[in-house]
Scaffold this active site. Structure first.
Site, short mmCIF file in Angstrom:
data_model
loop_
_atom_site.label_atom_id
_atom_site.label_comp_id
_atom_site.label_asym_id
_atom_site.label_seq_id
_atom_site.Cartn_x
_atom_site.Cartn_y
_atom_site.Cartn_z
N GLY A 1 0.79 -1.23 0.00
CA GLY A 1 0.00 0.00 0.00
C GLY A 1 0.82 1.27 0.00
N ASP B 1 5.12 -5.80 15.18
CA ASP B 1 3.70 -5.51 15.44
C ASP B 1 3.65 -4.15 16.11
OD1 ASP B 1 1.09 -5.31 16.28
OD2 ASP B 1 0.98 -7.33 17.12
N VAL B 2 3.21 -3.13 15.38
CA VAL B 2 3.28 -1.77 15.91
C VAL B 2 2.36 -1.57 17.11
CG1 VAL B 2 3.99 -0.74 13.72
CG2 VAL B 2 1.55 -0.89 14.27
N GLY C 1 -1.50 0.91 8.97
CA GLY C 1 -2.86 1.33 9.27
C GLY C 1 -3.86 0.25 8.90
N TYR D 1 -12.60 4.67 12.10
CA TYR D 1 -11.43 5.06 11.31
C TYR D 1 -11.22 6.57 11.36
CZ TYR D 1 -8.35 5.50 7.23
OH TYR D 1 -7.30 5.79 6.40
N LYS E 1 -8.01 8.62 12.91
CA LYS E 1 -7.18 9.53 12.12
C LYS E 1 -7.24 10.96 12.68
CE LYS E 1 -5.48 6.57 9.25
NZ LYS E 1 -4.03 6.26 9.24
#
Length: 249
Positions: free
Chosen positions: A14, A56-57, A85, A151, A155
């Site tokens: 992505g 793994d964030v 994300g 979402y 953000k």
């Protein structure tokens, strides 16, 4: 001449991978933090010399260990791009707790943990003058949509992190900005272009400039924010959306 070094979370696919491609093209050394090992392998096959670290964030220990591994070969980094994300759609009142938590854990907590781990290495960038951070927000943070409330809220939190961190990190010379893309055709958004109501309302549509945001549009904006022409820009949340957010105000 030593190449600048960037770390990209979610860099295996992505927008993250598009950013990696652009930075490598511009002469950067890049390390990717990626949970999907298969995506990392594909990226490394495409881009020789790319460093890929399993991470793994959402997990502080995993993020810290990833930066320890990067520091073994690159004790200083010049940039961090938080592109990891996830997107989950659905009415807020009907969303499962696990899905809501996942969106915030990856999009918000993951960005914060990566910044925390990167700051000590960024302080040494460019001879001690500080490096640069770019977070991936969304125009959903600026113009909210039905059925994407979790979402959009995540953000919005990313945009707030950007603004607060810009002031807190300014004394160290570290700049931080956020990109707010319009709808981008990536694996994360596939399947979410269809109407989402009986009335035919579309959550996503081409921008007033006549198309969707491209991955290259976003990567180019990231490259600009990391470059010298953006040296006095910090704390900005910049739409890259073909006038979508302007048209909807």
């Amino acid at each position: 001449m030593t190449k600048p070094v960037a770390v990209v979370t979610g860099g295996g696919s992505g927008l993250g991978l598009a950013t990696v491609r652009r930075l490598v093209h511009d002469g950067w050394d890049v390390a990717v933090l990626e949970l999907d090992d298969a995506a990392s392998a594909r990226a490394q096959e495409e881009i020789p010399g790319l460093i890929a670290v399993h991470c793994d964030v959402r997990d502080a220990a995993s993020v810290d260990e990833a930066f320890v591994r990067i520091a073994r070969s690159h004790p200083r980094i010049d940039a961090l791009i938080c592109a990891a994300g996830v997107l989950r759609v659905g009415a807020l009142a009907e969303m499962e707790v696990e899905e809501f938590d996942l969106v915030f854990d990856v999009n918000v907590r993951g960005s914060w943990l990566a910044v925390k781990a990167a700051v000590p290495m960024l302080r040494d960038a460019q001879g001690g003058s500080g490096g640069s951070i770019v977070l991936l927000a969304s125009i959903a943070a600026l113009r909210h949509r039905i059925n994407s409330g979790a979402y959009a809220a995540s953000k919005s939190a990313v945009a707030t992190l950007c603004r607060v961190l810009a002031a807190e990190l300014a004394p160290s010379g570290i700049r931080i900005n956020a990109i707010a893309p319009g709808t981008v055709d990536t694996p994360m958004t596939h399947g979410h272009f269809a109407p989402v109501s009986d009335g035919g309302y579309r959550a996503n549509a081409p921008a007033p400039l006549g198309r969707y945001t491209s991955q290259e549009d976003v990567a180019g904006a990231v490259a600009f924010l990391l470059g010298p022409d953006a040296g006095f820009i910090s704390g900005a949340v910049i739409p890259v959306d073909g006038a979508t957010s302007a048209a909807l105000r």
